[in-house]
Write a protein that holds these residues in place. Structure first.
Motif, short mmCIF file in Angstrom:
data_model
loop_
_atom_site.label_atom_id
_atom_site.label_comp_id
_atom_site.label_asym_id
_atom_site.label_seq_id
_atom_site.Cartn_x
_atom_site.Cartn_y
_atom_site.Cartn_z
N THR A 19 0.83 -1.20 0.00
CA THR A 19 0.00 0.00 0.00
C THR A 19 0.87 1.25 0.00
O THR A 19 0.57 2.23 -0.70
N VAL A 20 1.94 1.23 0.78
CA VAL A 20 2.89 2.36 0.74
C VAL A 20 3.43 2.54 -0.67
O VAL A 20 3.46 3.66 -1.20
N ASP A 21 3.84 1.45 -1.29
CA ASP A 21 4.38 1.52 -2.66
C ASP A 21 3.37 2.16 -3.61
O ASP A 21 3.74 2.97 -4.47
N ALA A 22 2.12 1.76 -3.48
CA ALA A 22 1.09 2.25 -4.39
C ALA A 22 0.72 3.71 -4.13
O ALA A 22 0.29 4.42 -5.04
N LEU A 23 0.90 4.15 -2.89
CA LEU A 23 0.52 5.53 -2.53
C LEU A 23 1.62 6.54 -2.82
O LEU A 23 1.32 7.70 -3.17
N LEU A 24 2.87 6.14 -2.67
CA LEU A 24 3.96 7.09 -2.88
C LEU A 24 3.95 7.58 -4.33
O LEU A 24 3.83 6.80 -5.27
N GLY A 25 4.06 8.88 -4.47
CA GLY A 25 4.06 9.46 -5.80
C GLY A 25 2.68 9.82 -6.32
O GLY A 25 2.56 10.36 -7.42
N THR A 26 1.63 9.53 -5.54
CA THR A 26 0.27 9.85 -5.98
C THR A 26 -0.20 11.21 -5.49
O THR A 26 -1.27 11.66 -5.87
N GLY A 27 0.58 11.83 -4.62
CA GLY A 27 0.18 13.12 -4.07
C GLY A 27 -0.23 13.06 -2.61
O GLY A 27 -0.27 14.08 -1.93
N PHE A 28 -0.55 11.86 -2.13
CA PHE A 28 -0.87 11.70 -0.72
C PHE A 28 0.41 11.78 0.11
O PHE A 28 1.49 11.41 -0.35
N ARG A 29 0.27 12.22 1.34
CA ARG A 29 1.36 12.13 2.31
C ARG A 29 1.18 10.81 3.05
O ARG A 29 0.09 10.52 3.54
N VAL A 30 2.24 10.02 3.12
CA VAL A 30 2.14 8.69 3.70
C VAL A 30 2.78 8.68 5.08
O VAL A 30 3.92 9.11 5.25
N ARG A 31 2.05 8.17 6.02
CA ARG A 31 2.51 8.04 7.40
C ARG A 31 2.43 6.57 7.78
O ARG A 31 1.47 5.89 7.45
N ALA A 32 3.42 6.07 8.50
CA ALA A 32 3.44 4.66 8.89
C ALA A 32 3.52 4.52 10.39
O ALA A 32 4.29 5.23 11.05
N LEU A 33 2.72 3.61 10.93
CA LEU A 33 2.81 3.24 12.34
C LEU A 33 3.83 2.11 12.46
O LEU A 33 3.66 1.05 11.85
N VAL A 34 4.91 2.34 13.21
CA VAL A 34 5.96 1.33 13.35
C VAL A 34 6.31 1.18 14.83
O VAL A 34 6.19 2.12 15.62
N ARG A 35 6.74 0.01 15.17
CA ARG A 35 7.14 -0.23 16.56
C ARG A 35 8.53 0.32 16.86
O ARG A 35 8.78 0.81 17.95
N ASP A 36 9.43 0.19 15.89
CA ASP A 36 10.81 0.62 16.09
C ASP A 36 11.28 1.42 14.87
O ASP A 36 11.63 0.83 13.84
N PRO A 37 11.29 2.74 14.95
CA PRO A 37 11.70 3.55 13.80
C PRO A 37 13.13 3.29 13.34
O PRO A 37 13.49 3.62 12.20
N SER A 38 13.96 2.71 14.21
CA SER A 38 15.35 2.46 13.83
C SER A 38 15.55 1.10 13.14
O SER A 38 16.64 0.82 12.66
#
Length: 306
Positions: A19-38
């Motif tokens: 879903t991230v792959d499909a959204l990037l470049g479409t104009g939406f800003r993509v935010r991800a919920l992650v347990r460990d950003p590192s």
């Protein structure tokens, strides 16, 4: 759409990542919920311009922060485990509540084909087919329908093509290490297949045109193949021979297939996903055939010697 934020859960996994792959470049800003950003997967997302929010489904405060300001949410949860049978419904509820409180406009949830039909399965009343799994899937679907989002969509994919490549193939199909597709499915059983990339593309389409997809529950499968046909495709893509072996349940378990997967394969023979392929391929979004998908993923197909 440049001001519209889509919060993607499971962004380092197959469906969320697609879903991230499909959204990037479409104009939406993509935010991800992650347990460990590192973590490597999260860091790779950040390098591509994805905004990371550290959080957990069971931490309502971090969920609220991640959902704050989001216009859309892509929802995926892990199935329940023997040690926590309520996990999927509980975490699904937490995400839905956070999204509603944040005023999210579009909620796209991914489930599984036939969730909600489980009481019609053969031998359901006898306790077959891991009831906790199916009840959890249909339970979260119920919560999505009842939540009151201005727009919502439930995607219902069949069997993921991504299960045939690493890292999942190692435990989903351990026989591939011996060059064998060993399952408890009968030889003539056809398995409905869908690529994670297509799930992501459907999700992106739902965010781009929410009115078109509003309130729909969409079964997803590109095609339906026997295990012999699957083995032929994997062999062609990898350049290594793969044979398909239909086994009794006890023999499949002895060959290293986990008991839960054996039951799932038996379910595929008795019930199956029963996706209407014409309808699934009739939404104007071309679904990838297994042979084309395998050719693209050949570097992640690991076949041993038979």
């Amino acid at each position: 759409m440049t001001d519209r934020i889509i919060l993607v859960t499971g962004a380092t996994g197959a469906q969320g990542g697609a879903t991230v792959d499909a959204l990037l470049g479409t104009g939406f800003r993509v935010r991800a919920l992650v347990r460990d950003p590192s973590a490597p997967g999260a860091s790779a997302l950040a390098a591509r311009g994805v905004e990371l929010y550290q959080g957990d489904f069971d931490d309502r405060e971090t969920l609220a922060a991640a959902a704050d300001g989001a216009w859309g949410v892509f929802s995926v949860q892990l199935p329940p485990t023997p040690g926590d049978l309520e996990s999927e419904v509980r975490t699904g509820r937490h995400l839905i509540e956070a999204a509603r409180q944040a005023g999210v406009e579009v909620f796209v949830h991914t489930s599984v084909a036939r969730a909600g039909e489980q009481t019609q399965f053969v031998d359901w009343d006898a306790g077959r087919w891991w009831p906790d799994y199916w009840n959890a899937k249909s339970g979260v679907n119920d919560l999505v329908r009842q939540a009151g989002f201005p727009h919502w969509v439930i995607l219902k994919p069949a069997f993921m093509m991504d299960n045939f490549i690493k890292p999942k193939a190692a435990y989903m199909f351990p026989g591939l290490a011996r060059g064998a597709m060993e399952t408890a499915m009968k030889p003539d059983t056809r398995l409905d297949l869908i690529a994670a990339t297509d799930i992501g593309r459907f999700a992106a389409a739902a965010f781009a045109d929410p009115a078109r997809f509003d309130g729909r529950e969409i079964d997803l499968a590109a095609e339906s193949l026997t295990m012999t046909q699957v083995a032929e495709v994997l062999s062609a893509a990898s350049g290594k021979p793969v044979v398909a072996r239909s086994m009794k349940g006890a023999d499949a378990r002895a060959a290293g297939v986990m008991p839960g997967l054996v039951e799932s394969q038996q379910w595929a023979t008795v019930e199956g996903y029963k996706v209407d392929l014409d309808r699934a391929n009739g939404h104007g979004i071309a679904l990838e055939r297994f042979a084309d998908w395998a050719a693209r993923r050949r570097d992640r197909i690991e076949i041993g010697a038979a």
